[in-house]
Design a protein around this motif. Structure first.
Motif, PDB file in Angstrom:
ATOM      1  N   ARG A 138      -6.101 -30.951  32.286  1.00 33.60           N
ATOM      2  CA  ARG A 138      -5.217 -31.778  31.446  1.00 33.60           C
ATOM      3  C   ARG A 138      -4.896 -33.101  32.136  1.00 33.60           C
ATOM      4  O   ARG A 138      -4.831 -34.149  31.499  1.00 33.60           O
ATOM      5  CB  ARG A 138      -3.924 -31.015  31.150  1.00 33.60           C
ATOM      6  CG  ARG A 138      -4.103 -29.785  30.279  1.00 33.60           C
ATOM      7  CD  ARG A 138      -2.756 -29.313  29.731  1.00 33.60           C
ATOM      8  NE  ARG A 138      -2.870 -28.023  29.059  1.00 33.60           N
ATOM      9  CZ  ARG A 138      -2.578 -26.851  29.619  1.00 33.60           C
ATOM     10  NH1 ARG A 138      -2.159 -26.819  30.887  1.00 33.60           N
ATOM     11  NH2 ARG A 138      -2.717 -25.737  28.945  1.00 33.60           N
ATOM     12  N   LEU A 139      -4.699 -33.025  33.450  1.00 36.25           N
ATOM     13  CA  LEU A 139      -4.406 -34.248  34.200  1.00 36.25           C
ATOM     14  C   LEU A 139      -5.594 -35.202  34.199  1.00 36.25           C
ATOM     15  O   LEU A 139      -5.427 -36.419  34.037  1.00 36.25           O
ATOM     16  CB  LEU A 139      -4.019 -33.885  35.638  1.00 36.25           C
ATOM     17  CG  LEU A 139      -3.702 -35.055  36.579  1.00 36.25           C
ATOM     18  CD1 LEU A 139      -2.543 -35.882  36.039  1.00 36.25           C
ATOM     19  CD2 LEU A 139      -3.395 -34.540  37.976  1.00 36.25           C
ATOM     20  N   THR A 140      -6.802 -34.656  34.340  1.00 35.36           N
ATOM     21  CA  THR A 140      -7.987 -35.519  34.367  1.00 35.36           C
ATOM     22  C   THR A 140      -8.229 -36.206  33.019  1.00 35.36           C
ATOM     23  O   THR A 140      -8.851 -37.265  32.979  1.00 35.36           O
ATOM     24  CB  THR A 140      -9.246 -34.722  34.762  1.00 35.36           C
ATOM     25  OG1 THR A 140      -9.409 -33.611  33.871  1.00 35.36           O
ATOM     26  CG2 THR A 140      -9.153 -34.222  36.189  1.00 35.36           C
ATOM     27  N   ILE A 141      -7.741 -35.604  31.936  1.00 31.21           N
ATOM     28  CA  ILE A 141      -7.851 -36.262  30.623  1.00 31.21           C
ATOM     29  C   ILE A 141      -7.125 -37.607  30.664  1.00 31.21           C
ATOM     30  O   ILE A 141      -7.643 -38.633  30.211  1.00 31.21           O
ATOM     31  CB  ILE A 141      -7.269 -35.362  29.523  1.00 31.21           C
ATOM     32  CG1 ILE A 141      -8.180 -34.151  29.290  1.00 31.21           C
ATOM     33  CG2 ILE A 141      -7.078 -36.146  28.225  1.00 31.21           C
ATOM     34  CD1 ILE A 141      -7.596 -33.111  28.358  1.00 31.21           C
ATOM     35  N   TYR A 142      -5.936 -37.604  31.246  1.00 32.59           N
ATOM     36  CA  TYR A 142      -5.156 -38.844  31.319  1.00 32.59           C
ATOM     37  C   TYR A 142      -5.704 -39.793  32.384  1.00 32.59           C
ATOM     38  O   TYR A 142      -5.639 -41.015  32.224  1.00 32.59           O
ATOM     39  CB  TYR A 142      -3.690 -38.506  31.599  1.00 32.59           C
ATOM     40  CG  TYR A 142      -3.022 -37.815  30.433  1.00 32.59           C
ATOM     41  CD1 TYR A 142      -2.436 -38.553  29.410  1.00 32.59           C
ATOM     42  CD2 TYR A 142      -2.983 -36.423  30.337  1.00 32.59           C
ATOM     43  CE1 TYR A 142      -1.829 -37.933  28.323  1.00 32.59           C
ATOM     44  CE2 TYR A 142      -2.384 -35.792  29.258  1.00 32.59           C
ATOM     45  CZ  TYR A 142      -1.805 -36.551  28.263  1.00 32.59           C
ATOM     46  OH  TYR A 142      -1.217 -35.937  27.185  1.00 32.59           O
TER      47      TYR A 142
ATOM     48  N   GLN B  52     -13.805 -31.361  25.192  1.00 33.97           N
ATOM     49  CA  GLN B  52     -14.944 -31.137  26.080  1.00 33.97           C
ATOM     50  C   GLN B  52     -14.485 -30.894  27.519  1.00 33.97           C
ATOM     51  O   GLN B  52     -15.008 -30.020  28.215  1.00 33.97           O
ATOM     52  CB  GLN B  52     -15.874 -32.350  26.031  1.00 33.97           C
ATOM     53  CG  GLN B  52     -17.170 -32.160  26.819  1.00 33.97           C
ATOM     54  CD  GLN B  52     -17.996 -31.011  26.289  1.00 33.97           C
ATOM     55  OE1 GLN B  52     -18.394 -31.014  25.140  1.00 33.97           O
ATOM     56  NE2 GLN B  52     -18.252 -30.013  27.128  1.00 33.97           N
ATOM     57  N   ILE B  53     -13.503 -31.666  27.963  1.00 31.86           N
ATOM     58  CA  ILE B  53     -12.985 -31.491  29.321  1.00 31.86           C
ATOM     59  C   ILE B  53     -12.347 -30.121  29.485  1.00 31.86           C
ATOM     60  O   ILE B  53     -12.585 -29.419  30.488  1.00 31.86           O
ATOM     61  CB  ILE B  53     -11.970 -32.607  29.651  1.00 31.86           C
ATOM     62  CG1 ILE B  53     -12.691 -33.954  29.766  1.00 31.86           C
ATOM     63  CG2 ILE B  53     -11.232 -32.304  30.955  1.00 31.86           C
ATOM     64  CD1 ILE B  53     -11.775 -35.141  29.957  1.00 31.86           C
ATOM     65  N   MET B  54     -11.543 -29.704  28.515  1.00 31.43           N
ATOM     66  CA  MET B  54     -10.896 -28.399  28.603  1.00 31.43           C
ATOM     67  C   MET B  54     -11.927 -27.275  28.519  1.00 31.43           C
ATOM     68  O   MET B  54     -11.801 -26.251  29.208  1.00 31.43           O
ATOM     69  CB  MET B  54      -9.866 -28.261  27.481  1.00 31.43           C
ATOM     70  CG  MET B  54      -8.706 -29.251  27.562  1.00 31.43           C
ATOM     71  SD  MET B  54      -7.825 -29.221  29.132  1.00 31.43           S
ATOM     72  CE  MET B  54      -7.206 -27.551  29.160  1.00 31.43           C
TER      73      MET B  54
ATOM     74  N   ASN C  38     -15.029 -27.439  29.573  1.00 32.69           N
ATOM     75  CA  ASN C  38     -15.694 -27.404  30.875  1.00 32.69           C
ATOM     76  C   ASN C  38     -14.852 -26.683  31.908  1.00 32.69           C
ATOM     77  O   ASN C  38     -15.366 -25.923  32.737  1.00 32.69           O
ATOM     78  CB  ASN C  38     -15.980 -28.829  31.355  1.00 32.69           C
ATOM     79  CG  ASN C  38     -17.046 -29.521  30.517  1.00 32.69           C
ATOM     80  OD1 ASN C  38     -17.783 -28.866  29.774  1.00 32.69           O
ATOM     81  ND2 ASN C  38     -17.121 -30.833  30.613  1.00 32.69           N
ATOM     82  N   ALA C  39     -13.527 -26.920  31.872  1.00 31.11           N
ATOM     83  CA  ALA C  39     -12.630 -26.262  32.828  1.00 31.11           C
ATOM     84  C   ALA C  39     -12.598 -24.758  32.598  1.00 31.11           C
ATOM     85  O   ALA C  39     -12.650 -23.971  33.556  1.00 31.11           O
ATOM     86  CB  ALA C  39     -11.226 -26.840  32.703  1.00 31.11           C
ATOM     87  N   ARG C  40     -12.545 -24.338  31.350  1.00 31.93           N
ATOM     88  CA  ARG C  40     -12.550 -22.905  31.049  1.00 31.93           C
ATOM     89  C   ARG C  40     -13.884 -22.275  31.390  1.00 31.93           C
ATOM     90  O   ARG C  40     -13.938 -21.137  31.881  1.00 31.93           O
ATOM     91  CB  ARG C  40     -12.233 -22.681  29.566  1.00 31.93           C
ATOM     92  CG  ARG C  40     -10.789 -22.975  29.187  1.00 31.93           C
ATOM     93  CD  ARG C  40     -10.477 -22.460  27.795  1.00 31.93           C
ATOM     94  NE  ARG C  40     -11.258 -23.161  26.783  1.00 31.93           N
ATOM     95  CZ  ARG C  40     -10.862 -24.269  26.170  1.00 31.93           C
ATOM     96  NH1 ARG C  40      -9.683 -24.796  26.467  1.00 31.93           N
ATOM     97  NH2 ARG C  40     -11.622 -24.855  25.268  1.00 31.93           N
ATOM     98  N   GLY C  41     -14.971 -23.000  31.165  1.00 32.39           N
ATOM     99  CA  GLY C  41     -16.294 -22.487  31.492  1.00 32.39           C
ATOM    100  C   GLY C  41     -16.454 -22.237  32.973  1.00 32.39           C
ATOM    101  O   GLY C  41     -17.000 -21.233  33.409  1.00 32.39           O
ATOM    102  N   GLY C  42     -15.926 -23.171  33.774  1.00 34.25           N
ATOM    103  CA  GLY C  42     -15.994 -23.013  35.227  1.00 34.25           C
ATOM    104  C   GLY C  42     -15.188 -21.823  35.689  1.00 34.25           C
ATOM    105  O   GLY C  42     -15.587 -21.075  36.579  1.00 34.25           O
TER     106      GLY C  42
END
Length: 199
Positions: free
Chosen positions: A158-162, A185-187, A189-193
């Motif tokens: 969430r922080l990297t989104i901003y 997409q960012i979230m 990717n984070a869940r996938g990792g």
């Protein structure tokens, strides 16, 4: 005087003086033309030269100001990027060590001060939410479990989104992708990792 140059006021005043003065010289030259040949031509050449010099100086002054602003903007983005990168590197070290020391907490505090200088208001606000997750789930027991790592990864995503919006938000708008699509997409990717780490 420096402020006058920066606002181009000085150059404009000089140009006005030259042209007004040149006008009166030309009028005088008409009366002197019988006694001095080529007076009008000489004055026109001088006035043209002075006008060219002043206009060139004015344009160069403006160009230099634009280049300085651009250079400062690039430098500021570089400092932002470096600050964000150091923060992510620190968090990576904490998660990989599976434990939190007082030195780690102190380093995060210093990152907070760095972000206060360079980060956008939206990044600062989301970083506060991240610190809350870090404090509630990790700092208290000084251990980083798999569940804690997942929560930290989600908060960091969430922080990297901003952070991304702060650094390349304008480029994202030109890419044709909406901000919501990029966030999803960012979230994802984070869940996938996190899922891969469990398996």
């Amino acid at each position: 005087m420096k402020k006058l140059f920066e606002n181009n006021v000085f150059m404009m005043l000089m140009s006005m003086i030259v042209f007004v003065g040149g006008y009166f010289f030309l009028r005088l030259a008409y009366h002197m033309s019988d006694r001095m040949p080529f007076t009008q031509e000489i004055i026109l050449v001088v006035l043209g030269t002075l006008a060219t010099i002043l206009i060139t100086a004015l344009l160069l002054n403006k160009q230099t100001a634009v280049e300085l602003d651009k250079e400062q903007s690039v430098k500021f983005i570089e400092l932002k990027t470096e600050t964000y990168q150091h923060l992510i590197d620190t968090l990576e070290e904490i998660v990989l060590s599976s434990s939190v020391t007082q030195a780690d907490v102190t380093r995060l505090k210093f990152h907070t001060h760095r972000l206060a200088i360079f980060a956008s208001p939206s990044v600062l606000k989301e970083y506060q939410n991240f610190l809350q997750v870090f404090h509630d789930k990790i700092e208290k027991d000084k251990q980083v479990s798999i569940e804690d790592a997942d929560l930290l990864s989600t908060a960091l995503a969430r922080l990297t989104i901003y952070i991304r919006a702060d650094l390349v938000g304008e480029l994202d708008e030109e890419s044709g992708e909406t901000r919501q699509q990029i966030e999803q997409q960012i979230m994802a990717n984070a869940r996938g990792g996190s899922d891969k780490e469990r398996t």
